[in-house]
Design a protein around this motif. Structure first.
Motif, PDB file in Angstrom:
ATOM      1  N   THR A  35       0.864  -1.171   0.000  1.00 34.97           N
ATOM      2  CA  THR A  35       0.000   0.000   0.000  1.00 34.97           C
ATOM      3  C   THR A  35       0.907   1.229   0.000  1.00 34.97           C
ATOM      4  OG1 THR A  35      -0.098   0.280   2.400  1.00 34.97           O
ATOM      5  CG2 THR A  35      -1.647  -1.295   1.408  1.00 34.97           C
ATOM      6  N   ARG A  36       0.312   2.412   0.161  1.00 35.56           N
ATOM      7  CA  ARG A  36       1.130   3.623   0.307  1.00 35.56           C
ATOM      8  C   ARG A  36       1.381   3.943   1.775  1.00 35.56           C
ATOM      9  NH1 ARG A  36      -1.931   8.202  -2.684  1.00 35.56           N
ATOM     10  NH2 ARG A  36      -0.050   9.362  -2.124  1.00 35.56           N
ATOM     11  N   ILE A  37       0.876   3.107   2.673  1.00 38.24           N
ATOM     12  CA  ILE A  37       0.954   3.362   4.114  1.00 38.24           C
ATOM     13  C   ILE A  37       2.319   2.951   4.635  1.00 38.24           C
ATOM     14  CG2 ILE A  37      -0.028   2.797   6.370  1.00 38.24           C
ATOM     15  CD1 ILE A  37      -2.682   2.253   4.871  1.00 38.24           C
ATOM     16  N   GLY A  38       2.997   3.893   5.310  1.00 34.43           N
ATOM     17  CA  GLY A  38       4.353   3.682   5.778  1.00 34.43           C
ATOM     18  C   GLY A  38       5.335   4.271   4.780  1.00 34.43           C
ATOM     19  N   GLY A  39       6.595   3.953   4.924  1.00 32.71           N
ATOM     20  CA  GLY A  39       7.585   4.435   3.960  1.00 32.71           C
ATOM     21  C   GLY A  39       8.045   5.845   4.233  1.00 32.71           C
ATOM     22  N   CYS A  40       8.938   6.315   3.349  1.00 33.17           N
ATOM     23  CA  CYS A  40       9.671   7.563   3.587  1.00 33.17           C
ATOM     24  C   CYS A  40       9.464   8.620   2.519  1.00 33.17           C
ATOM     25  CB  CYS A  40      11.163   7.251   3.662  1.00 33.17           C
ATOM     26  SG  CYS A  40      11.598   5.952   4.836  1.00 33.17           S
ATOM     27  N   SER A  41       8.715   8.338   1.469  1.00 34.59           N
ATOM     28  CA  SER A  41       8.590   9.283   0.361  1.00 34.59           C
ATOM     29  C   SER A  41       7.771  10.504   0.753  1.00 34.59           C
ATOM     30  CB  SER A  41       7.948   8.601  -0.856  1.00 34.59           C
ATOM     31  OG  SER A  41       8.784   7.589  -1.360  1.00 34.59           O
ATOM     32  N   LEU A  42       8.119  11.630   0.141  1.00 36.44           N
ATOM     33  CA  LEU A  42       7.412  12.885   0.360  1.00 36.44           C
ATOM     34  C   LEU A  42       6.384  13.102  -0.739  1.00 36.44           C
ATOM     35  CD1 LEU A  42      10.524  15.084   1.262  1.00 36.44           C
ATOM     36  CD2 LEU A  42       8.926  13.980   2.855  1.00 36.44           C
ATOM     37  N   PRO A  43       5.399  13.992  -0.517  1.00 35.02           N
ATOM     38  CA  PRO A  43       4.413  14.282  -1.567  1.00 35.02           C
ATOM     39  C   PRO A  43       5.102  14.697  -2.865  1.00 35.02           C
ATOM     40  CG  PRO A  43       3.749  15.264   0.507  1.00 35.02           C
ATOM     41  CD  PRO A  43       5.143  14.743   0.715  1.00 35.02           C
ATOM     42  N   PRO A  44       4.545  14.334  -4.032  1.00 41.26           N
ATOM     43  CA  PRO A  44       3.268  13.656  -4.239  1.00 41.26           C
ATOM     44  C   PRO A  44       3.358  12.128  -4.163  1.00 41.26           C
ATOM     45  CG  PRO A  44       4.208  14.198  -6.357  1.00 41.26           C
ATOM     46  CD  PRO A  44       5.161  14.740  -5.327  1.00 41.26           C
ATOM     47  N   HIS A  53      10.802   5.238 -11.489  1.00 40.56           N
ATOM     48  CA  HIS A  53      10.570   6.002 -12.708  1.00 40.56           C
ATOM     49  C   HIS A  53       9.600   7.173 -12.545  1.00 40.56           C
ATOM     50  CE1 HIS A  53       7.056   3.341 -12.744  1.00 40.56           C
ATOM     51  NE2 HIS A  53       6.498   4.193 -13.585  1.00 40.56           N
ATOM     52  N   VAL A  54       9.028   7.348 -11.361  1.00 39.83           N
ATOM     53  CA  VAL A  54       7.996   8.378 -11.189  1.00 39.83           C
ATOM     54  C   VAL A  54       8.566   9.733 -10.800  1.00 39.83           C
ATOM     55  CG1 VAL A  54       6.211   6.708 -10.649  1.00 39.83           C
ATOM     56  CG2 VAL A  54       7.579   7.662  -8.793  1.00 39.83           C
ATOM     57  N   GLY A  55       9.861   9.819 -10.513  1.00 40.32           N
ATOM     58  CA  GLY A  55      10.472  11.094 -10.146  1.00 40.32           C
ATOM     59  C   GLY A  55      10.862  11.207  -8.693  1.00 40.32           C
ATOM     60  N   ASP A  56      10.587  10.184  -7.906  1.00 40.29           N
ATOM     61  CA  ASP A  56      10.954  10.175  -6.491  1.00 40.29           C
ATOM     62  C   ASP A  56      12.466  10.029  -6.343  1.00 40.29           C
ATOM     63  OD1 ASP A  56      10.693  10.134  -3.746  1.00 40.29           O
ATOM     64  OD2 ASP A  56       9.620   8.227  -3.645  1.00 40.29           O
ATOM     65  N   ASP A  57      12.983  10.404  -5.183  1.00 37.86           N
ATOM     66  CA  ASP A  57      14.399  10.245  -4.879  1.00 37.86           C
ATOM     67  C   ASP A  57      14.757   8.758  -4.854  1.00 37.86           C
ATOM     68  OD1 ASP A  57      16.681   9.780  -2.787  1.00 37.86           O
ATOM     69  OD2 ASP A  57      16.833  11.898  -3.316  1.00 37.86           O
ATOM     70  N   ALA A  58      15.771   8.380  -5.634  1.00 34.12           N
ATOM     71  CA  ALA A  58      16.111   6.959  -5.784  1.00 34.12           C
ATOM     72  C   ALA A  58      16.535   6.328  -4.460  1.00 34.12           C
ATOM     73  CB  ALA A  58      17.216   6.792  -6.820  1.00 34.12           C
ATOM     74  N   GLU A  59      17.253   7.064  -3.625  1.00 28.80           N
ATOM     75  CA  GLU A  59      17.682   6.509  -2.340  1.00 28.80           C
ATOM     76  C   GLU A  59      16.490   6.211  -1.441  1.00 28.80           C
ATOM     77  OE1 GLU A  59      20.625   8.891  -0.433  1.00 28.80           O
ATOM     78  OE2 GLU A  59      22.055   8.720  -2.088  1.00 28.80           O
ATOM     79  N   ILE A  60      15.467   7.063  -1.521  1.00 27.98           N
ATOM     80  CA  ILE A  60      14.264   6.830  -0.726  1.00 27.98           C
ATOM     81  C   ILE A  60      13.516   5.606  -1.245  1.00 27.98           C
ATOM     82  CG2 ILE A  60      11.985   7.776  -0.142  1.00 27.98           C
ATOM     83  CD1 ILE A  60      13.261  10.519   0.038  1.00 27.98           C
ATOM     84  N   VAL A  61      13.465   5.449  -2.564  1.00 32.11           N
ATOM     85  CA  VAL A  61      12.801   4.275  -3.132  1.00 32.11           C
ATOM     86  C   VAL A  61      13.491   2.998  -2.662  1.00 32.11           C
ATOM     87  CG1 VAL A  61      12.174   3.061  -5.256  1.00 32.11           C
ATOM     88  CG2 VAL A  61      11.973   5.549  -5.139  1.00 32.11           C
ATOM     89  N   VAL A  62      14.819   2.984  -2.687  1.00 29.75           N
ATOM     90  CA  VAL A  62      15.557   1.814  -2.210  1.00 29.75           C
ATOM     91  C   VAL A  62      15.234   1.543  -0.745  1.00 29.75           C
ATOM     92  CG1 VAL A  62      17.851   0.898  -1.697  1.00 29.75           C
ATOM     93  CG2 VAL A  62      17.425   2.014  -3.886  1.00 29.75           C
ATOM     94  N   LYS A  63      15.173   2.608   0.061  1.00 31.69           N
ATOM     95  CA  LYS A  63      14.846   2.434   1.479  1.00 31.69           C
ATOM     96  C   LYS A  63      13.441   1.864   1.648  1.00 31.69           C
ATOM     97  CE  LYS A  63      14.960   4.790   5.940  1.00 31.69           C
ATOM     98  NZ  LYS A  63      15.252   6.062   6.659  1.00 31.69           N
ATOM     99  N   ARG A  65      11.831  -0.004  -0.484  1.00 28.90           N
ATOM    100  CA  ARG A  65      11.879  -1.409  -0.896  1.00 28.90           C
ATOM    101  C   ARG A  65      12.506  -2.269   0.195  1.00 28.90           C
ATOM    102  NH1 ARG A  65      13.267  -1.881  -7.388  1.00 28.90           N
ATOM    103  NH2 ARG A  65      11.532  -0.583  -8.140  1.00 28.90           N
ATOM    104  N   GLN A  66      13.538  -1.737   0.833  1.00 29.74           N
ATOM    105  CA  GLN A  66      14.173  -2.479   1.921  1.00 29.74           C
ATOM    106  C   GLN A  66      13.204  -2.703   3.070  1.00 29.74           C
ATOM    107  OE1 GLN A  66      17.533   0.140   2.529  1.00 29.74           O
ATOM    108  NE2 GLN A  66      18.934  -1.247   1.455  1.00 29.74           N
ATOM    109  N   LEU A  67      12.393  -1.682   3.379  1.00 34.22           N
ATOM    110  CA  LEU A  67      11.421  -1.800   4.464  1.00 34.22           C
ATOM    111  C   LEU A  67      10.417  -2.915   4.183  1.00 34.22           C
ATOM    112  CD1 LEU A  67      10.668   1.975   5.177  1.00 34.22           C
ATOM    113  CD2 LEU A  67      11.756   0.368   6.765  1.00 34.22           C
ATOM    114  N   LEU A  68       9.903  -2.959   2.953  1.00 33.58           N
ATOM    115  CA  LEU A  68       8.918  -3.981   2.622  1.00 33.58           C
ATOM    116  C   LEU A  68       9.560  -5.366   2.598  1.00 33.58           C
ATOM    117  CD1 LEU A  68       6.037  -4.730   1.844  1.00 33.58           C
ATOM    118  CD2 LEU A  68       6.643  -4.332  -0.543  1.00 33.58           C
ATOM    119  N   CYS A  69      10.730  -5.464   1.990  1.00 34.48           N
ATOM    120  CA  CYS A  69      11.401  -6.763   1.938  1.00 34.48           C
ATOM    121  C   CYS A  69      11.727  -7.268   3.339  1.00 34.48           C
ATOM    122  CB  CYS A  69      12.662  -6.672   1.080  1.00 34.48           C
ATOM    123  SG  CYS A  69      12.327  -6.595  -0.696  1.00 34.48           S
ATOM    124  N   HIS A  70      12.165  -6.368   4.207  1.00 38.57           N
ATOM    125  CA  HIS A  70      12.460  -6.760   5.590  1.00 38.57           C
ATOM    126  C   HIS A  70      11.204  -7.288   6.274  1.00 38.57           C
ATOM    127  CE1 HIS A  70      14.410  -6.764   9.506  1.00 38.57           C
ATOM    128  NE2 HIS A  70      13.371  -6.106   9.987  1.00 38.57           N
TER     129      HIS A  70
END
Length: 275
Positions: A35-44, A53-63, A65-70
């Protein structure tokens, strides 16, 4: 068709995702739709954006993904994803592909909207914000498939082609397979124009069953039903097809929706792995 068989799971860190007990009770898989619940990304992209590919910070996306995989007990470095193009190419994934698309877009399998695998501990991943995630499991041959089916993929029969590839490569028999259709834009919200309607009518013989006309130029399209009918016609019994019934456009507090949020939003991840 079974309904409402996706289960919401929330962990102590505030992360929320859906699992597929229908699959997991076999003891063969780990499954999730984020879902979109949790995580570190900022709006939008606020919350648990899983796509680069949506324009988000790549380091945040990796983080994220790590959260969900963990949370799922998976190794992010083993994850395999395709570069989705709304096509009908299906890739056979094995250990030589480990990590493709896990930490950046460049390594993703090119022009790939379907993934199949028969080896354990390789998480398959695909990304969504209204398109339909189709999860496939053959509990006999112990094989899995994952397909990305928007209206173009549905017309191109990506779900059936993923199932067919499992049959061709692994000997899967559709009559023994399970399928789960995850959250996507529902027939309540998916209004399409004459161009899309014409394509659906041209390629899908059951078009009348999945279109609710509004006018001569517009209609509501039911992608859930379209993919469920297609899989049933391909040989999966109706009782072995689960449909979440969750509309991403109706539930933007829980999900990202490209249509509802006018293109500026994140993506959920569908993950499926053999244990």
């Amino acid at each position: 068709m079974l309904g409402g068989t996706f289960q919401l799971i929330e962990n102590q860190s505030g992360l929320a995702y859906l699992s597929i007990p229908f699959f997991d009770k076999t003891g063969l898989t780990v499954s999730a739709f984020s879902t979109r619940i949790g995580g570190c990304s900022l709006p939008p992209y606020q919350g648990l954006n899983m796509a680069f590919h949506v324009g988000d910070d790549a380091e945040i996306v990796v983080k994220n993904r790590q959260l969900l995989c963990h949370a799922l007990g998976l190794r992010l470095e083993n994850l395999v994803a395709g570069n989705q193009v709304h096509g009908d190419e299906v890739a056979v994934v094995n250990r030589q592909h480990l990590g493709r698309g896990s930490l950046d877009m460049m390594g993703a399998l090119p022009d790939t909207d379907g993934l199949i695998c028969i080896e354990p501990n390789i998480p398959l991943a695909a990304f969504f914000a209204d398109c339909v995630p189709v999860f496939l499991l053959d509990p006999v041959k112990k094989a899995i498939g994952l397909a990305h089916a928007g209206w173009k993929g549905t017309v191109l029969e990506i779900a059936q082609k993923t199932l067919q590839k499992m049959q061709d490569r692994f000997g899967s028999q559709p009559s023994g397979c399970l399928a789960a259709i995850g959250p996507s834009i529902g027939p309540c919200c998916y209004e399409v124009d004459a161009r899309v309607l014409d394509m659906v009518k041209q390629y899908l013989p059951y078009a009348r069953e999945v279109i609710q006309p509004i006018s001569s130029q517009k209609g509501m399209l039911d992608l859930w039903q379209a993919n469920a009918i297609a899989l049933e016609k391909a040989g999966i019994p109706a009782g072995s097809i689960s449909v979440s019934g969750l509309c991403t456009a109706c539930n933007t507090q829980m999900f990202f929706s490209h249509r509802k949020e006018e293109g500026r939003t994140g993506r959920m991840a569908a993950l499926l792995m053999l244990k």
